[in-house]
Write an enzyme that holds these catalytic residues in place. Structure first.
Site, PDB file in Angstrom:
ATOM      1  N   LEU A 334     -16.546  -5.751  20.560  1.00 58.46           N
ATOM      2  CA  LEU A 334     -16.364  -7.193  20.779  1.00 58.46           C
ATOM      3  C   LEU A 334     -17.691  -7.930  20.752  1.00 58.46           C
ATOM      4  O   LEU A 334     -17.767  -9.103  20.415  1.00 58.46           O
ATOM      5  CB  LEU A 334     -15.704  -7.446  22.145  1.00 58.46           C
ATOM      6  CG  LEU A 334     -14.246  -7.028  22.290  1.00 58.46           C
ATOM      7  CD1 LEU A 334     -13.804  -7.175  23.733  1.00 58.46           C
ATOM      8  CD2 LEU A 334     -13.357  -7.847  21.385  1.00 58.46           C
ATOM      9  N   GLY A 338     -26.921  -8.164  26.761  1.00 63.27           N
ATOM     10  CA  GLY A 338     -28.261  -7.744  27.128  1.00 63.27           C
ATOM     11  C   GLY A 338     -28.337  -6.285  27.550  1.00 63.27           C
ATOM     12  O   GLY A 338     -29.302  -5.590  27.263  1.00 63.27           O
ATOM     13  N   LYS A 355     -17.349  -2.450  28.957  1.00 65.53           N
ATOM     14  CA  LYS A 355     -18.781  -2.568  28.669  1.00 65.53           C
ATOM     15  C   LYS A 355     -19.447  -1.219  28.889  1.00 65.53           C
ATOM     16  O   LYS A 355     -19.345  -0.613  29.954  1.00 65.53           O
ATOM     17  CB  LYS A 355     -19.425  -3.629  29.562  1.00 65.53           C
ATOM     18  CG  LYS A 355     -20.922  -3.762  29.338  1.00 65.53           C
ATOM     19  CD  LYS A 355     -21.412  -5.161  29.609  1.00 65.53           C
ATOM     20  CE  LYS A 355     -22.223  -5.186  30.883  1.00 65.53           C
ATOM     21  NZ  LYS A 355     -22.748  -6.511  31.183  1.00 65.53           N
ATOM     22  N   ASP A 458     -28.255 -15.746  35.768  1.00 72.13           N
ATOM     23  CA  ASP A 458     -28.275 -15.714  34.305  1.00 72.13           C
ATOM     24  C   ASP A 458     -27.104 -16.518  33.735  1.00 72.13           C
ATOM     25  O   ASP A 458     -26.358 -16.047  32.891  1.00 72.13           O
ATOM     26  CB  ASP A 458     -28.239 -14.268  33.815  1.00 72.13           C
ATOM     27  CG  ASP A 458     -28.781 -14.139  32.384  1.00 72.13           C
ATOM     28  OD1 ASP A 458     -29.423 -15.103  31.900  1.00 72.13           O
ATOM     29  OD2 ASP A 458     -28.565 -13.096  31.756  1.00 72.13           O
TER      30      ASP A 458
END
Ligand SMILES: *[C@@H]1O[C@H](CO)[C@@H](O)[C@H](O)[C@H]1NC(C)=O
Ligand SMILES: *[C@@H]1O[C@H](CO)[C@@H](O)[C@H](O)[C@H]1NC(C)=O
Ligand SMILES: *[C@@H]1O[C@H](CO)[C@@H](O)[C@H](O)[C@H]1NC(C)=O
Ligand SMILES: *[C@@H]1O[C@H](CO)[C@@H](O)[C@H](O)[C@H]1NC(C)=O
Ligand SMILES: *[C@@H]1O[C@H](CO)[C@@H](O)[C@H](O)[C@H]1NC(C)=O
Ligand SMILES: *[C@@H]1O[C@H](CO)[C@@H](O)[C@H](O)[C@H]1NC(C)=O
Ligand SMILES: *[C@@H]1O[C@H](CO)[C@@H](O)[C@H](O)[C@H]1NC(C)=O
Ligand SMILES: *[C@@H]1O[C@H](CO)[C@@H](O)[C@H](O)[C@H]1NC(C)=O
Ligand SMILES: *[C@@H]1O[C@H](CO)[C@@H](O)[C@H](O)[C@H]1NC(C)=O
Ligand SMILES: *[C@@H]1O[C@H](CO)[C@@H](O)[C@H](O)[C@H]1NC(C)=O
Length: 652
Positions: A334, A338, A355, A458
């Site tokens: 997908l 980082g 992930k 972030d």
């Protein structure tokens, strides 16, 4: 530690920016002071005073006029009259050797034109002449000290008056009422105060208020004005002297101020860059040594830490996730973030996003723990839900709910290099507003709504996910930290983290994240979403002057902030809403962190419960240390959470 040292080094350099105030003080006048003044032909300095009209000097004193102005112009206002300077000035007049009935007087002038008008002697007081009297061409506002009743409009031969582009006073007061004779050869001390709205004149050692008038100087005068004195004589004469003069005005910025910033900020930036580079290098060296060590203990540590956090998300087996993602088939990829690659998977007939944290990432473990321990505990409709995690065979894996529309950045930036996405790739205004509101709610929840305050650290468009209805969900908590009140006084996790372009200017100086640095990133995000523009030059670490913030602020300064809105919306939006949202964005990006609104306030503004914050028309310079606003201007919901030196709790 390097950066702390650096901060000490930087403070004196940056401090200079603040020392900008337009002021001078002539306690007496000497010949050499003429270089600081613009004196017309018949004005000069002699006997410790400005002789606005001549002292004998051999020639005739009759029918003359003169002007003595401070050479440097004073910036009175700027940009659509929204910022108006204020000032105080004191001077001592001495008018003597009058031939009755007096000729003619002096005036304190604020003028756009430093030249003495022709034929401005006699009744005109060096202020206007027969042609310019009553016209805006005169470009002058004055307080006259009139020593002669030269026509019926004059009250008497001993009055002060307020004159606007005309010798006719809009207001006059006889000083005889106060026991003062202007031309009585005595020193007359005058104090004049302008606060941006009202002009007041005080006389005498007791500073008696004799005249006070509401006045918007910016309607009559240009942005830059000259200040000083004029005077005249007629067939009757007198000596019109100014013996001392002090002036102090606010410096509302402009060229002089800007020049300071341009010099100082780059110098500071180079320093910061060097410091950051050194710091990162040191960190790397340290980390590499550390890593060997850590290898052995890693397994146990992670289990412990996650267990200790008592988390909700379930633990997955590696096999399970390999199956779900087709053994991490590149076809299911997908995106790449980082700290790893994200795959689409199917688990129990539901779509999930998995992930796989990069093994190469030095920060991998720490980010992994941060993510699981922070987001795992949180539950909010605008946060990406973490379903589970897996740590096996040195693989770090995180399982999230699947977001059909992927990340926000794909929708808001036009990327000329990539083929156009689906036709829905342009978001309309309602969708954009919904996204901004969603992110604001998520951040408010993190900052104010959960037990431990969480800093995301972030915020950026690639970390915002969109569900099937384009609701925003904040994700990627790899850098997030929770904060506990009791940790306040402990060590600080000296870490500079975040993404260039979204980082508040002070980040490099304080070397840590705060609620305010999150708010800043949110402000950048708001502008991105509304304007469809990237936040700034990504190759620069400190791109303070080269950023979307500057770009939007420029529109704001020109009074046309809605012009910054993404042209792909074809103007199909409520201009007032766009304005309001962009102004909040600017408020969040105020260079002074103390002035940024809290997320609570942002939410109130977005929902119409509160007015948008006051944002200066001109982007303020970045000054460090930042001065707190006066107490009653402070955002209540921020109190106690501000830049006080409390710490983020690291995942280590
Ligand atoms: C100007 O300087 C004189 C003498 O140095 C001082 O007495 C006076 O207070 C000063 N005036 C202002 C307004 O600062
Ligand atoms: C002018 O004087 C008043 C009263 O002392 C003070 O409050 C104000 O700040 C001064 N303004 C400037 C521009 O110096
Ligand atoms: C002004 O008057 C004083 C005496 O009061 C005298 O000494 C001086 O010469 C006069 N100056 C002029 C220019 O007339
Ligand atoms: C300034 O005043 C002088 C003298 O009255 C005049 O010649 C000149 O045109 C004026 N300048 C402007 C810009 O009005
Ligand atoms: C100057 O102009 C004002 C209008 O601003 C007018 O009332 C006044 O009579 C004029 N004075 C002379 C002497 O022409
Ligand atoms: C002010 O003083 C001068 C000189 O002493 C005198 O000629 C004039 O009449 C006085 N004016 C008033 C209004 O008292
Ligand atoms: C100034 O005020 C004091 C007392 O407040 C008074 O005695 C004095 O006469 C006043 N001076 C002037 C010039 O008004
Ligand atoms: C000045 O002129 C006025 C009339 O304009 C006249 O009354 C006066 O006497 C003259 N003064 C002198 C000193 O010539
Ligand atoms: C000053 O002007 C008046 C009237 O305009 C005139 O009578 C007188 O002679 C002039 N004086 C000088 C020295 O030019
Ligand atoms: C001032 O505001 C008006 C609208 O209120 C706008 O049309 C104009 O462009 C603005 N001027 C400047 C210099 O920004």
């Amino acid at each position: 530690m390097g950066s702390t040292l650096l901060a000490y080094f930087l403070i004196p350099a940056v401090f200079l920016v603040q020392v900008t105030c337009f002021q001078f003080n002539f306690s007496t006048f000497q010949k050499e002071d003429e270089s600081q003044l613009t004196l017309s032909r018949n004005s000069y300095i002699v006997l410790g005073a400005i002789q606005v009209t001549p002292d004998v000097n051999g020639g005739s004193m009759q029918n003359l006029s003169g002007r003595a102005l401070y050479k440097k112009p004073f910036r009175l206002w700027k940009v659509n009259h929204t910022t108006i300077a204020s000032f105080n000035t004191s001077f001592v007049l001495n008018i003597r050797n009058q031939t009755s009935p007096g000729g003619e007087g002096v005036a304190f002038l604020i003028t756009g034109n430093s030249s003495l008008p022709d034929n401005s002697q006699g009744q005109w007081l060096g202020m206007v002449n027969a042609n310019t009297n009553g016209s805006s061409q005169a470009s002058v506002v004055a307080v006259e000290f009139d020593t002669r009743k030269s026509d019926d409009q004059d009250l008497d031969g001993n009055h002060i008056g307020l004159n606007i582009n005309s010798i006719h006073s809009t207001m006059q007061v006889s000083l005889s009422n106060y026991g003062v004779n202007i031309s009585g050869a005595k020193d007359l001390r005058v104090h004049l105060r302008y606060d941006g709205q009202k002009l007041s004149v005080f006389i005498g050692d007791n500073q008696t208020l004799v005249l006070s008038q509401s006045l918007d100087l910016s309607t009559y005068l240009p942005e830059k004005v000259f200040i000083g004195f004029s005077g005249s004589t007629s067939n009757e004469t007198e000596l019109n002297c100014v013996k001392s003069w002090a002036f102090s005005g606010t410096d509302i910025g402009g060229d002089r101020n800007l020049r300071w910033v341009w010099i100082i900020v780059p110098v500071a930036s180079v320093g910061i860059l060097v410091g950051v580079a050194m710091y990162l290098w040191l960190r790397r060296v340290y980390k590499e040594e550390d890593l060997e060590d850590q290898g052995a203990r890693l397994q146990g540590n992670i289990e412990d830490e996650i267990k200790r956090s008592n988390l909700g998300p379930r633990r997955f087996g590696l096999k399970e996730l390999k199956q779900a993602t087709g053994n991490f088939n590149p076809k299911n990829k997908l995106g790449k973030g980082g700290f790893g690659t994200v795959y689409k998977g199917t688990w129990r007939n539901n779509d999930v996003a998995v992930k796989r944290v990069s093994k190469k990432s030095h920060q991998g473990k720490q980010e992994f723990i941060a993510e699981v321990t922070t987001i795992g505990h949180l539950n909010h409709k605008n946060l990406v839900k973490l379903i589970g995690w897996c740590y096996e065979k040195r693989e770090f894996l995180l399982v999230y709910e699947y977001m059909p529309h992927g990340s926000l950045d794909k929708f808001i930036f036009c990327d000329d290099n990539k083929p156009t996405l689906q036709e829905e790739s342009t978001l309309n205004w309602e969708q954009r507003l919904l996204i901004i509101q969603g992110v604001a709610q998520a951040l408010d929840y993190l900052h104010n709504g959960c037990q431990k305050r969480v800093l995301h650290r972030d915020i950026k468009s690639s970390n915002i996910m969109l569900d099937s209805e384009f609701n925003a969900k904040l994700g990627d908590f790899g850098l997030a930290r929770t904060i506990q009140e009791k940790e306040k006084t402990h060590h600080s996790t000296n870490e500079i983290a975040g993404t260039p372009g979204y980082m508040a200017p002070e980040t490099f100086l304080i070397s840590r994240a705060t609620v305010e640095t999150d708010v800043y990133s949110f402000g950048v995000l708001v502008m991105e979403v509304v304007c469809g523009r990237k936040p700034g030059n990504q190759s620069e670490l400190n791109n303070y002057n080269n950023s979307i913030v500057n770009w939007v602020w420029d529109y704001y300064r020109k009074g046309s902030i809605s012009g910054a809105a993404d042209s792909r919306m074809d103007g199909d939006f409520d201009e007032k809403e766009v304005e309001c949202v962009l102004v909040i964005g600017l408020g969040c990006c105020h260079p002074n962190p103390h002035y940024r609104p809290s997320m609570r306030t942002v939410l109130q503004v977005l929902s119409g419960e509160a007015d948008p914050p006051q944002v200066p028309q001109e982007r303020p310079s970045f000054v460090w240390p930042a001065m707190p606003p006066s107490f009653n201007h402070m955002d209540d919901s921020l109190r106690g959470s501000q830049l006080t030196p409390f710490t983020d709790l690291s995942g280590r």
